[in-house]
Scaffold this motif. Structure first.
Motif, PDB file in Angstrom:
ATOM      1  N   SER A 106      25.215  35.198  78.838  1.00  0.00           N
ATOM      2  CA  SER A 106      24.406  33.998  78.630  1.00  0.00           C
ATOM      3  C   SER A 106      22.963  34.165  79.078  1.00  0.00           C
ATOM      4  CB  SER A 106      25.039  32.802  79.355  1.00  0.00           C
ATOM      5  OG  SER A 106      25.142  33.063  80.742  1.00  0.00           O
ATOM      6  N   SER A 107      22.652  35.206  79.850  1.00  0.00           N
ATOM      7  CA  SER A 107      21.289  35.454  80.314  1.00  0.00           C
ATOM      8  C   SER A 107      20.703  36.624  79.534  1.00  0.00           C
ATOM      9  CB  SER A 107      21.268  35.753  81.815  1.00  0.00           C
ATOM     10  OG  SER A 107      21.696  34.629  82.555  1.00  0.00           O
ATOM     11  N   LEU A 108      19.645  36.363  78.789  1.00  0.00           N
ATOM     12  CA  LEU A 108      19.029  37.380  77.952  1.00  0.00           C
ATOM     13  C   LEU A 108      17.557  37.533  78.299  1.00  0.00           C
ATOM     14  CD1 LEU A 108      20.515  36.276  74.494  1.00  0.00           C
ATOM     15  CD2 LEU A 108      21.274  38.204  75.895  1.00  0.00           C
ATOM     16  N   THR A 109      17.078  38.755  78.217  1.00  0.00           N
ATOM     17  CA  THR A 109      15.648  39.014  78.413  1.00  0.00           C
ATOM     18  C   THR A 109      14.994  39.248  77.057  1.00  0.00           C
ATOM     19  OG1 THR A 109      16.076  41.379  78.720  1.00  0.00           O
ATOM     20  CG2 THR A 109      15.983  40.003  80.698  1.00  0.00           C
ATOM     21  N   TYR A 110      13.704  38.972  76.986  1.00  0.00           N
ATOM     22  CA  TYR A 110      12.956  39.266  75.764  1.00  0.00           C
ATOM     23  C   TYR A 110      11.564  39.764  76.123  1.00  0.00           C
ATOM     24  CZ  TYR A 110      10.288  34.839  76.140  1.00  0.00           C
ATOM     25  OH  TYR A 110       9.458  33.825  76.552  1.00  0.00           O
ATOM     26  N   SER A 136      17.790  27.734  73.035  1.00  0.00           N
ATOM     27  CA  SER A 136      18.352  27.519  74.367  1.00  0.00           C
ATOM     28  C   SER A 136      18.607  26.042  74.643  1.00  0.00           C
ATOM     29  CB  SER A 136      17.429  28.101  75.442  1.00  0.00           C
ATOM     30  OG  SER A 136      16.192  27.422  75.474  1.00  0.00           O
ATOM     31  N   SER A 137      17.922  25.160  73.910  1.00  0.00           N
ATOM     32  CA  SER A 137      18.092  23.723  74.152  1.00  0.00           C
ATOM     33  C   SER A 137      19.445  23.202  73.691  1.00  0.00           C
ATOM     34  CB  SER A 137      16.974  22.937  73.445  1.00  0.00           C
ATOM     35  OG  SER A 137      17.116  23.010  72.033  1.00  0.00           O
ATOM     36  N   LEU A 141      22.556  29.502  76.636  1.00  0.00           N
ATOM     37  CA  LEU A 141      21.742  30.705  76.747  1.00  0.00           C
ATOM     38  C   LEU A 141      20.487  30.457  77.585  1.00  0.00           C
ATOM     39  CD1 LEU A 141      21.956  32.013  73.072  1.00  0.00           C
ATOM     40  CD2 LEU A 141      23.151  32.926  75.080  1.00  0.00           C
ATOM     41  N   MET A 142      20.174  31.416  78.437  1.00  0.00           N
ATOM     42  CA  MET A 142      18.962  31.376  79.259  1.00  0.00           C
ATOM     43  C   MET A 142      18.148  32.633  78.961  1.00  0.00           C
ATOM     44  SD  MET A 142      20.554  30.013  82.884  1.00  0.00           S
ATOM     45  CE  MET A 142      21.819  31.280  82.891  1.00  0.00           C
ATOM     46  N   PHE A 143      16.854  32.477  78.830  1.00  0.00           N
ATOM     47  CA  PHE A 143      15.988  33.581  78.442  1.00  0.00           C
ATOM     48  C   PHE A 143      14.893  33.788  79.485  1.00  0.00           C
ATOM     49  CE2 PHE A 143      17.792  31.848  74.594  1.00  0.00           C
ATOM     50  CZ  PHE A 143      18.088  32.963  73.818  1.00  0.00           C
ATOM     51  N   LEU A 255      29.136  30.167  68.259  1.00  0.00           N
ATOM     52  CA  LEU A 255      29.011  31.465  68.914  1.00  0.00           C
ATOM     53  C   LEU A 255      28.961  31.351  70.433  1.00  0.00           C
ATOM     54  CD1 LEU A 255      26.376  33.297  66.650  1.00  0.00           C
ATOM     55  CD2 LEU A 255      28.857  33.606  66.674  1.00  0.00           C
ATOM     56  N   TYR A 256      28.200  30.366  70.944  1.00  0.00           N
ATOM     57  CA  TYR A 256      27.903  30.354  72.371  1.00  0.00           C
ATOM     58  C   TYR A 256      28.330  29.088  73.109  1.00  0.00           C
ATOM     59  CZ  TYR A 256      25.053  34.344  71.044  1.00  0.00           C
ATOM     60  OH  TYR A 256      24.625  35.565  70.546  1.00  0.00           O
ATOM     61  N   GLY A 257      28.832  28.123  72.391  1.00  0.00           N
ATOM     62  CA  GLY A 257      29.195  26.863  73.043  1.00  0.00           C
ATOM     63  C   GLY A 257      28.014  25.925  73.127  1.00  0.00           C
ATOM     64  N   GLY A 258      28.299  24.712  73.621  1.00  0.00           N
ATOM     65  CA  GLY A 258      27.262  23.701  73.759  1.00  0.00           C
ATOM     66  C   GLY A 258      26.376  23.927  74.968  1.00  0.00           C
TER      67      GLY A 258
END
Length: 265
Positions: A106-110, A136-137, A141-143, A255-258
């Motif tokens: 759930s934690s992704l870097t960019y 992310s809203s 997912l957190m970026f 894919l990722y849930g609410g």
């Protein structure tokens, strides 16, 4: 050439959603079968021989675009083909996990590797951050933006052939492409540097295209729904009023849930 021969030549099928509900460029000169074969090759079909499929097999691809049921390649259809669009092929996943490509965290870097002509890095950074926040809203997912080129999602502006086998074509045409999770270049997002990128309706709005391409990098394929941001053809809408369609929200949450899900499914 007789009408019968023309009909025989131009009867074909396409897997291309209809895109006529918003402004389109002026109709281009009808270019015929050679153009169609070249168009299908990168977007829809893996082999140029594929347009030679039996008519029964091809018919299943024509329904999304051929609303009149004529089965004929006319100038309206060719105009749709010429609209600026994403370079990711329609209807297929380029992934080692084609059934459900996604990130298993759930934690992704960019990172933003370079920048387009005429836009300040700070402006581009703000646009990309805003595009990412759209996704992310509605997900857990957190970026985090990082400087490293080893980020999960790497965004860059490239010209023509740039080493991934999917060349850009200069101004107009292909605007960008991205690679799904679990693919060979997972998370890579490329924009055509030759385009006129902007924060307005001039040229191509970077915010709108970024949302689309980041959607691919998160695992979403194209949509046949013209109200979806994942529709393959570009059209402008006011960024200040932009919101994901119900379909976009449903597909990314599959894919990722609410937003308040405790874990990535």
């Amino acid at each position: 050439m007789s009408v019968c021969i023309k009909t025989a030549i131009f009867k074909f099928t396409v897997f291309l959603p209809v895109c006529l509900a918003f402004p389109v460029p002026p109709a281009t000169k009808f270019e015929g079968w050679d153009f169609v074969k070249d168009y299908f090759h990168p977007f829809f079909l893996m082999k140029k021989e594929s347009p030679l499929l039996a008519y029964e097999e091809k018919t299943k691809f024509t329904q999304p675009i051929d609303q009149n049921g004529t089965g004929l390649l006319d100038e309206k259809i060719v105009t749709v083909m010429h609209q600026p669009r994403c370079g990711v092929p329609d209807g297929i996943h380029h992934s080692t996990n084609p059934g459900r490509p996604k990130w298993n965290k759930s934690s992704l870097t960019y990172s933003i590797i370079n920048y387009p002509y005429g836009m300040r890095p700070s402006t581009v950074s703000g646009i990309i951050g805003g595009a990412i926040s759209i996704w992310s809203s509605v997900t857990p997912l957190m970026f985090q933006q990082v400087e490293s080129q080893d980020a999960d999602i790497e965004l860059s502006f490239r010209k023509r052939a740039h080493g991934d086998g999917w060349s850009f074509d200069g101004p107009g045409g292909i605007l960008g492409h991205a690679f799904l999770p679990d693919s060979q270049s997972q998370g890579a997002v490329h924009f055509d540097k030759d385009e006129h990128w902007s924060t307005s309706n001039r040229g191509f709005n970077l915010f709108l295209v970024s949302i689309h391409e980041i959607g691919h990098s998160l695992g979403l394929p194209h949509s046949t729904n013209r109200n979806s941001i994942m529709y393959p053809t570009y059209w402008y809408q006011n960024p200040k009023k932009f919101h994901l369609s119900d379909e976009d929200i449903q597909r990314i949450q599959q894919l990722y849930g609410g937003k308040y899900s405790s874990a990535i499914p």
